[in-house]
Write an enzyme that holds these catalytic residues in place. Structure first.
Site, mmCIF file in Angstrom:
data_model
loop_
_atom_site.group_PDB
_atom_site.id
_atom_site.type_symbol
_atom_site.label_atom_id
_atom_site.label_comp_id
_atom_site.label_asym_id
_atom_site.label_seq_id
_atom_site.Cartn_x
_atom_site.Cartn_y
_atom_site.Cartn_z
ATOM 1 N N THR A 157 49.623 -66.780 -102.688
ATOM 2 C CA THR A 157 48.921 -67.495 -101.612
ATOM 3 C C THR A 157 49.134 -66.704 -100.333
ATOM 4 O O THR A 157 50.280 -66.592 -99.860
ATOM 5 C CB THR A 157 49.506 -68.910 -101.422
ATOM 6 O OG1 THR A 157 49.393 -69.605 -102.655
ATOM 7 C CG2 THR A 157 48.748 -69.670 -100.341
ATOM 8 N N LYS A 215 41.936 -72.180 -101.250
ATOM 9 C CA LYS A 215 43.333 -72.617 -101.404
ATOM 10 C C LYS A 215 43.865 -73.204 -100.083
ATOM 11 O O LYS A 215 44.490 -74.267 -100.047
ATOM 12 C CB LYS A 215 44.179 -71.414 -101.848
ATOM 13 C CG LYS A 215 45.677 -71.591 -101.773
ATOM 14 C CD LYS A 215 46.239 -72.320 -102.959
ATOM 15 C CE LYS A 215 47.725 -72.571 -102.789
ATOM 16 N NZ LYS A 215 48.291 -73.365 -103.849
ATOM 17 N N LYS A 222 54.357 -73.354 -95.330
ATOM 18 C CA LYS A 222 53.739 -72.012 -95.381
ATOM 19 C C LYS A 222 52.212 -72.141 -95.411
ATOM 20 O O LYS A 222 51.498 -71.485 -94.654
ATOM 21 C CB LYS A 222 54.232 -71.263 -96.628
ATOM 22 C CG LYS A 222 53.548 -69.932 -96.836
ATOM 23 C CD LYS A 222 53.772 -69.337 -98.210
ATOM 24 C CE LYS A 222 52.796 -68.180 -98.425
ATOM 25 N NZ LYS A 222 52.850 -67.598 -99.756
HETATM 26 P P1 NAD Z 1 59.318 -66.491 -105.674
HETATM 27 O O1 NAD Z 1 60.025 -66.142 -104.417
HETATM 28 O O2 NAD Z 1 60.016 -67.259 -106.722
HETATM 29 O O3 NAD Z 1 58.761 -65.134 -106.364
HETATM 30 C C1 NAD Z 1 58.305 -64.024 -105.665
HETATM 31 C C2 NAD Z 1 58.893 -62.795 -106.355
HETATM 32 O O4 NAD Z 1 58.355 -61.623 -105.772
HETATM 33 C C3 NAD Z 1 60.416 -62.713 -106.222
HETATM 34 O O5 NAD Z 1 61.005 -62.695 -107.522
HETATM 35 C C4 NAD Z 1 60.640 -61.402 -105.464
HETATM 36 O O6 NAD Z 1 61.803 -60.701 -105.882
HETATM 37 C C5 NAD Z 1 59.376 -60.638 -105.821
HETATM 38 N N1 NAD Z 1 59.051 -59.568 -104.893
HETATM 39 C C6 NAD Z 1 59.005 -59.607 -103.539
HETATM 40 N N2 NAD Z 1 58.641 -58.393 -103.058
HETATM 41 C C7 NAD Z 1 58.454 -57.592 -104.134
HETATM 42 C C8 NAD Z 1 58.082 -56.232 -104.289
HETATM 43 N N3 NAD Z 1 57.809 -55.443 -103.243
HETATM 44 N N4 NAD Z 1 57.999 -55.723 -105.552
HETATM 45 C C9 NAD Z 1 58.276 -56.510 -106.621
HETATM 46 N N5 NAD Z 1 58.643 -57.804 -106.540
HETATM 47 C C10 NAD Z 1 58.728 -58.338 -105.307
HETATM 48 O O7 NAD Z 1 57.971 -67.227 -105.207
HETATM 49 P P2 NAD Z 1 56.988 -68.109 -106.124
HETATM 50 O O8 NAD Z 1 57.350 -69.547 -106.007
HETATM 51 O O9 NAD Z 1 56.870 -67.473 -107.464
HETATM 52 O O10 NAD Z 1 55.617 -67.935 -105.319
HETATM 53 C C11 NAD Z 1 54.841 -66.765 -105.424
HETATM 54 C C12 NAD Z 1 53.519 -66.997 -104.715
HETATM 55 O O11 NAD Z 1 52.859 -68.122 -105.315
HETATM 56 C C13 NAD Z 1 53.663 -67.354 -103.222
HETATM 57 O O12 NAD Z 1 52.628 -66.716 -102.518
HETATM 58 C C14 NAD Z 1 53.532 -68.870 -103.196
HETATM 59 O O13 NAD Z 1 53.044 -69.351 -101.958
HETATM 60 C C15 NAD Z 1 52.523 -69.078 -104.316
HETATM 61 N N6 NAD Z 1 52.576 -70.425 -104.939
HETATM 62 C C16 NAD Z 1 53.766 -70.975 -105.292
HETATM 63 C C17 NAD Z 1 53.794 -72.252 -105.884
HETATM 64 C C18 NAD Z 1 55.094 -72.887 -106.296
HETATM 65 O O14 NAD Z 1 55.090 -74.097 -106.617
HETATM 66 N N7 NAD Z 1 56.212 -72.157 -106.342
HETATM 67 C C19 NAD Z 1 52.595 -72.923 -106.114
HETATM 68 C C20 NAD Z 1 51.380 -72.317 -105.770
HETATM 69 C C21 NAD Z 1 51.388 -71.054 -105.182
#
Ligand code: NAD
Length: 295
Positions: A94, A169, A244
């Site tokens: 997102t 979204k 966010k």
């Molecule tokens: P998270 O923090 O659990 O996962 C993100 C991952 O990206 C982490 O494991 C981090 O180490 C990795 N990362 C960061 N920079 C990196 C790089 N340069 N190279 C490789 N890996 C890297 O977050 P999440 O909950 O999985 O959310 C991910 C996305 O999905 C976000 O944009 C969030 O807004 C969106 N989202 C989350 C949810 C939810 O319920 N968690 C729901 C809908 C959308």
């Protein structure tokens, strides 16, 4: 075995999404910076790589699931250097619409196809492969990505051109942030007026006040046994993530000159809630803040 997919960002969402691709028969090469995510990915049958570039080697499709727009732009900038011409780049994070459009432009300049495909459905949907994908991009890119997205979700909605998925979204989640605030206010007002939670639920969930914030994520314990209110507001959808998305909506409103007074007020509410140290709670826990303010 189906084609090879590179998956970058194997966190709370990306981890289970990549695992579902493995279950669907794709060969998945993954990369994440965090050790915990790397370990879980290996356990789920993902071939772990030492860099993003290594994961992209031999992949026809690249998926990113990262925290914010700055991460996506920097990772895409690196990956398109090594991706072969015609590779389909899919970003499921997102992020703001402007960064999404910039990432499409990066892909196009490198001869790659691209879609923005943010999701709704949370970690439960990511694990159960029941996510909804909101997709922006050219029709041929969306068609190419559809079978991959369908292996991770239940619905794939093509919303329009580059950035349209992120636009959908952000608008959807602004509705959600506002309606949850309204539902919480109504339940606290009902309490003050001597109305039981169940009575208000029975009426509002079947009347014109009906919405997801009442019927699925009801902010009081009891009426909807699966809602986070029944487990001390363990998310669900954490207030930090709601904030966010509300901030993204307000940035977009500012840049387009749209008056979103309710969106702004709701954003302020989630900001206060975060300042009080509750950002890890489900966003429906703002009912406790509203109740305290009304004491
Ligand atoms: P998270 O923090 O659990 O996962 C993100 C991952 O990206 C982490 O494991 C981090 O180490 C990795 N990362 C960061 N920079 C990196 C790089 N340069 N190279 C490789 N890996 C890297 O977050 P999440 O909950 O999985 O959310 C991910 C996305 O999905 C976000 O944009 C969030 O807004 C969106 N989202 C989350 C949810 C939810 O319920 N968690 C729901 C809908 C959308």
């Amino acid at each position: 075995m189906r084609e090879t997919i590179a998956f970058i960002g194997l966190g709370n969402m990306g981890g289970p999404m990549a695992a579902n691709l493995v279950k669907a028969g794709f060969s998945v090469q993954g990369f994440d910076l965090a050790e915990a995510a790397r370990q879980a990915a290996t356990d789920n049958g993902i071939a772990l790589c030492n860099t993003g570039a290594e994961a992209v080697e031999g992949a026809a499709i690249v998926i990113t699931m990262l925290p914010a727009g700055s991460h996506v732009l920097s990772v895409w900038g690196e990956l398109i250097e090594v991706a072969r011409q015609g590779t389909l780049m899919i970003d499921c994070s997102t992020i703001d619409v402007e960064s999404a459009r910039k990432s499409h432009a990066l892909a196009k300049a490198a001869g790659c196809l691209s879609v923005d495909a943010p999701v709704s459905g949370g970690t439960t949907g990511a694990s159960a492969a029941t996510l909804t994908f909101m997709v922006g991009g050219e029709t041929d890119a969306v068609s190419l990505g559809r079978p991959v997205l369908e292996a991770m979700g239940r619905r794939v909605v093509h919303c329009g051109s580059a950035g349209a998925g992120q636009a959908a979204k952000i608008c959807n989640n602004m509705i959600l942030g506002i309606t949850m605030a309204g539902v919480c206010e109504a339940f606290v007002l009902g309490e003050k007026l001597g109305l039981s939670h169940q009575a208000l639920f029975d009426v509002a969930s079947t009347s014109s006040g009906q919405c997801w914030a009442i019927s699925t994520n009801c902010p009081v314990p009891g009426p909807v046994p699966t809602s986070p209110a029944n487990r001390d507001y363990r998310p669900g959808f954490a207030a930090a993530l709601m904030l966010k998305d509300m901030r993204l909506s307000q940035d977009a409103a500012k840049s387009t000159g749209v008056e979103t007074a309710l969106g702004a007020q709701a954003t302020e509410l989630y900001e206060l809630f975060q300042e009080l140290g509750h950002s890890d709670k489900d966003f429906s826990a703002i009912i406790n803040y509203i109740r305290e303010k009304s004491a």
